[in-house]
Design a protein around this motif. Sequence first.
Motif, PDB file in Angstrom:
ATOM      1  N   LYS A  55       0.840  -1.207   0.000  1.00  0.00           N
ATOM      2  CA  LYS A  55       0.000   0.000   0.000  1.00  0.00           C
ATOM      3  C   LYS A  55       0.875   1.257   0.000  1.00  0.00           C
ATOM      4  CE  LYS A  55      -3.883   2.127   2.429  1.00  0.00           C
ATOM      5  NZ  LYS A  55      -4.750   2.292   1.278  1.00  0.00           N
ATOM      6  N   LEU A  58       2.617   1.629  -3.504  1.00  0.00           N
ATOM      7  CA  LEU A  58       1.679   2.132  -4.514  1.00  0.00           C
ATOM      8  C   LEU A  58       1.426   3.621  -4.320  1.00  0.00           C
ATOM      9  CD1 LEU A  58      -0.841  -0.851  -4.528  1.00  0.00           C
ATOM     10  CD2 LEU A  58       0.696  -0.217  -6.402  1.00  0.00           C
ATOM     11  N   THR A  63       1.079   4.903  -8.429  1.00  0.00           N
ATOM     12  CA  THR A  63       0.723   3.954  -9.468  1.00  0.00           C
ATOM     13  C   THR A  63      -0.311   2.962  -8.938  1.00  0.00           C
ATOM     14  OG1 THR A  63       1.625   2.406 -11.098  1.00  0.00           O
ATOM     15  CG2 THR A  63       2.586   2.331  -8.892  1.00  0.00           C
ATOM     16  N   ASN A  64      -0.918   2.219  -9.849  1.00  0.00           N
ATOM     17  CA  ASN A  64      -1.858   1.179  -9.423  1.00  0.00           C
ATOM     18  C   ASN A  64      -1.281  -0.219  -9.619  1.00  0.00           C
ATOM     19  OD1 ASN A  64      -1.974   1.143 -12.178  1.00  0.00           O
ATOM     20  ND2 ASN A  64      -4.192   1.262 -12.321  1.00  0.00           N
ATOM     21  N   TYR A  65      -0.040  -0.312 -10.115  1.00  0.00           N
ATOM     22  CA  TYR A  65       0.655  -1.596 -10.173  1.00  0.00           C
ATOM     23  C   TYR A  65       2.162  -1.374 -10.095  1.00  0.00           C
ATOM     24  CZ  TYR A  65       1.925  -0.933 -15.129  1.00  0.00           C
ATOM     25  OH  TYR A  65       2.450  -0.467 -16.304  1.00  0.00           O
ATOM     26  N   ILE A  66       2.860  -2.411  -9.675  1.00  0.00           N
ATOM     27  CA  ILE A  66       4.322  -2.378  -9.524  1.00  0.00           C
ATOM     28  C   ILE A  66       4.883  -3.490 -10.406  1.00  0.00           C
ATOM     29  CG2 ILE A  66       6.247  -2.610  -7.900  1.00  0.00           C
ATOM     30  CD1 ILE A  66       4.168  -1.872  -5.665  1.00  0.00           C
ATOM     31  N   ILE A  99      -1.568  -6.536  -9.444  1.00  0.00           N
ATOM     32  CA  ILE A  99      -1.002  -5.368  -8.757  1.00  0.00           C
ATOM     33  C   ILE A  99       0.527  -5.430  -8.766  1.00  0.00           C
ATOM     34  CG2 ILE A  99      -0.874  -4.177  -6.527  1.00  0.00           C
ATOM     35  CD1 ILE A  99      -3.823  -5.076  -6.110  1.00  0.00           C
TER      36      ILE A  99
END
Length: 166
Positions: A55, A58, A63-66, A99
């Motif tokens: 969390k 992000l 961002t909404n993904y790594i 994610i």
Amino acid sequence: PDSISPKRNELYLQTLFLPNSVNGYGTQNCKLDEKYLCPPSPDLSVEDQVHLSIKSSLHNLQTNYIDAVLVYNFHYELQKYEDTLEAWKVLERYVDRGIIRHLGVVSVHYKEYLIKLHEDTRIKPAIIQNRFHLNSGYDMDLRPIIKGLGMENQLFWILSGSSGER
């Protein structure tokens, strides 16, 4: 201007999961809203540490993904293998949800450990990041195993740290 800002799919974002059981290392980067405690309580379970770390990453990376999360092992001497495996299984669920795209490890210089982690995980380590150093024999014995397991080998301290001098 927006015209020179890279698009998210043009960036590769990689971060680390460091358990707070390793002397609070890395907790200075934990940033969230007031609802969540940062740095985390030392009493948090490994699972809760992973959730908080993802969390926070992000949020910090906006961002909404790594692309990749690496589990920092500190040569696995300060962190129990069971804790690493528990963290890994939580991270696998983030991969399942899109994610996180890839998982890996940092500072693993022992082939037995790497092979065991590969055997014990559903989503296999895709990346190993190790210090390029004489003390570890530059991982020459480990490289064929890394290649055989289909992992990418990321080296660090290539220029300044390989001789132990600064």
